[in-house]
Design a protein around this motif. Structure first.
Motif, PDB file in Angstrom:
ATOM      1  N   THR A  31      -3.260  15.905   4.379  1.00 32.46           N
ATOM      2  CA  THR A  31      -2.757  14.526   3.613  1.00 32.46           C
ATOM      3  C   THR A  31      -3.396  13.268   4.083  1.00 32.46           C
ATOM      4  N   ASP A  32      -3.328  12.234   3.579  1.00 30.90           N
ATOM      5  CA  ASP A  32      -3.905  11.130   4.062  1.00 30.90           C
ATOM      6  C   ASP A  32      -3.062  10.611   5.135  1.00 30.90           C
ATOM      7  N   GLY A  49      -2.042   7.877   5.770  1.00 25.57           N
ATOM      8  CA  GLY A  49      -1.111   7.074   5.386  1.00 25.57           C
ATOM      9  C   GLY A  49       0.534   7.738   5.418  1.00 25.57           C
ATOM     10  N   THR A  50       0.487   9.071   5.348  1.00 21.87           N
ATOM     11  CA  THR A  50       1.746   9.797   5.380  1.00 21.87           C
ATOM     12  C   THR A  50       2.190   9.766   6.762  1.00 21.87           C
ATOM     13  N   GLN A  90      -3.494   2.319  -4.664  1.00 21.24           N
ATOM     14  CA  GLN A  90      -5.107   1.992  -3.994  1.00 21.24           C
ATOM     15  C   GLN A  90      -6.090   2.470  -5.044  1.00 21.24           C
ATOM     16  N   SER A 144       0.836  -1.348  -0.092  1.00 16.26           N
ATOM     17  CA  SER A 144      -0.099   0.025  -0.093  1.00 16.26           C
ATOM     18  C   SER A 144       0.819   1.274  -0.183  1.00 16.26           C
ATOM     19  N   GLY A 145       0.114   2.313  -0.220  1.00 13.54           N
ATOM     20  CA  GLY A 145       1.073   3.732   0.087  1.00 13.54           C
ATOM     21  C   GLY A 145       1.682   3.685   1.241  1.00 13.54           C
ATOM     22  N   THR A 146       0.663   3.441   2.313  1.00 10.37           N
ATOM     23  CA  THR A 146       1.078   3.663   3.782  1.00 10.37           C
ATOM     24  C   THR A 146       2.292   2.576   4.107  1.00 10.37           C
ATOM     25  N   ASP A 168      -5.324  -2.041  -4.185  1.00  7.02           N
ATOM     26  CA  ASP A 168      -4.529  -1.699  -3.051  1.00  7.02           C
ATOM     27  C   ASP A 168      -3.105  -2.162  -3.574  1.00  7.02           C
ATOM     28  N   GLY A 169      -1.840  -1.377  -2.974  1.00  2.08           N
ATOM     29  CA  GLY A 169      -0.708  -1.655  -3.505  1.00  2.08           C
ATOM     30  C   GLY A 169       0.115  -0.412  -3.355  1.00  2.08           C
ATOM     31  N   SER A 216       1.152   5.033  -4.263  1.00  4.60           N
ATOM     32  CA  SER A 216      -0.028   4.137  -3.731  1.00  4.60           C
ATOM     33  C   SER A 216      -0.558   3.643  -5.035  1.00  4.60           C
ATOM     34  N   LYS A 262      -6.178   5.950  -7.191  1.00  6.19           N
ATOM     35  CA  LYS A 262      -4.985   6.475  -7.645  1.00  6.19           C
ATOM     36  C   LYS A 262      -4.880   6.454  -9.318  1.00  6.19           C
ATOM     37  N   CYS A 320       1.895   9.613  -3.749  1.00  7.83           N
ATOM     38  CA  CYS A 320       0.660   8.848  -3.864  1.00  7.83           C
ATOM     39  C   CYS A 320      -0.266   9.599  -4.881  1.00  7.83           C
TER      40      CYS A 320
END
Ligand SMILES: Cc1ncc(COP(=O)(O)O)c(C=O)c1O
Length: 413
Positions: A99-100, A102-103, A197, A73-75, A206-207, A195, A200, A173
């Protein structure tokens, strides 16, 4: 005031192409062929399969980078980047308040402290002066987010990194193939993170993937994403703390097909965003997005603003009125600076410990206050978001512009 959302004859009665389903996504034959091969060969694990490795090679080639490591994932990509840096605990990492999560979560998961610098009012990216004002002897990384696809001010930010010897991590991302002065975002800092997801530019549901030119960072990143295990020798030697962030072959099969499409996707979005800007910019009171000089935006979303004095509606009411026309406009993106979220306000991390904030190695009292980043508050108050999709037709763009124009005319002061 009458409710702008009621009694309207809608400009648009069918949904616009949407990233949530096939109407706005370029998934097709190649993804299916690859997926079928994965199932028919029975090789779903990346070691033994071929697609994840091919994805890494193709992505590295597209980016012109020496190494690419596929992640879940991006995270996980940001976390792997931080794991590769290998900072001590209770150090500080400077990042952006819009931001999300995930950052930010990976900073806490590495037991470090997120510090938020303010943003540029025009571009919504990190303000270099604000970054510099936040640098302390504990700062171990600057995590830049190229928000919505707008490249951050990399010359100034990289200069800060150099001056204070702090690595810059690029969170790309939202910014596939965006360019800063001819350089692809993700290629300028120590590590670029992406990311895949659903929403994106390119997706496998996801990825994620990271890129770097640094051999040692790449080595550590691969190990971090595979539990610190180099997969060799007589005994399993887990060299350092890592997780399982390995991409599987089903994901890789889709991701590798998407690499071949992302340039076309970004080009279409550029064309569509430019068409929207050209037509919206002639409407009094509509503030269309600026693209930083010398840069190429990649338009994950289309952010714009309204002039407060031009309309009898607040930005939030304006968004609701355009949405009532059948063209969904969001207001304020994440709604509040990310440092106001419960995790950071309540320090809701590990049990009741409030670690890493309470860590004796940190030794500072930190409380995030709304006014920490005044530009950010102003941006969030005013920010309106339109979708920007690669599959928009001229009619879709026409409907978007007509809906905004109709509301602007009806509520002009
Ligand atoms: C800027 C940014 N960073 C990180 C992430 C996290 O990515 P993912 O959802 O794949 O974990 C996202 C995704 O929404 C994002 O937009």
């Amino acid at each position: 005031m009458s409710d702008p959302a009621v009694n309207v004859e809608k400009v648009r009665t069918t949904p616009l192409p949407n990233v949530s389903d096939i109407s706005g996504r370029m998934f097709g034959e190649q993804e299916l062929v690859n997926l079928t091969e994965v199932i028919q060969t029975g090789k779903l694990f990346r070691f033994g399969g071929k697609f994840v490795q091919q994805f890494e090679e193709d992505f590295a080639a597209m980016m012109g980078m020496k190494h690419a490591v596929a992640i879940t994932s991006g995270t996980a990509a940001i976390h792997t980047a931080l794991g590769a840096l290998n900072c001590d605990v209770a150090q500080e990492m400077i990042t952006t308040p819009i931001t999300d999560m995930g950052t930010v979560a990976p900073i806490l998961l590495q037991n470090c402290i997120p510090i938020f610098a303010d943003l540029e009012l025009d571009y919504f990216d990190l303000l270099p002066e604000s970054i510099e004002s936040r640098i302390t002897e504990k700062t171990q990384a600057i995590i830049v987010v190229h928000l919505f696809g707008q490249p951050a001010n990399m010359d100034a930010i990289l200069a800060l990194g150099k001056k204070y010897k702090i690595p810059v991590i690029e969170d790309c991302c939202q910014a596939y193939l965006a360019k800063y002065k001819g350089n692809l975002v993700g290629t300028m800092g120590a590590i670029g993170c992406f990311s895949l997801q659903q929403s994106k530019h390119m997706s496998s549901g996801d990825g994620g993937i990271i890129v770097t030119n640094d051999d040692e960072l790449a080595r550590r990143a691969r190990l971090f994403a595979d539990k610190g295990w180099p997969r060799g020798g007589d005994v399993r030697q887990y060299g350092f703390l890592g997780l399982n962030y390995r991409m599987n072959e089903l994901t890789g099969a889709v991701a590798v097909a998407q690499v071949g499409k992302v340039e076309g996707i970004v080009n279409n979005r550029r064309r569509n965003a430019e068409a929207i800007t050209e037509r919206l910019s002639s409407i009094p009171g509509i503030i269309t997005p600026k693209v930083r000089e010398g840069c190429e935006h990649s338009w994950w979303l289309y952010p714009f603003m309204i002039d407060d004095d031009a309309f009898s509606l607040t930005p939030k009411e304006f968004a609701a009125a355009v949405s009532a026309q059948g063209v969904g406009v969001g207001h304020g993106y994440i709604g509040q600076p990310i440092y106001m979220c419960q995790i950071l306000q309540e320090k809701a991390t590990y049990g009741k410990s409030q670690c890493p904030f309470s860590c004796p190695h940190y030794g500072k009292e930190l409380n995030y206050m709304p006014e920490d980043c005044p530009n950010t508050l102003e941006i969030l108050r005013r920010l309106l978001i339109l979708p920007c999709n690669e599959l928009f037709t001229e009619k879709d763009i026409d409907d978007i512009v007509t809906a905004v124009t109709k509301v602007a005319k009806a509520h002009a002061k």
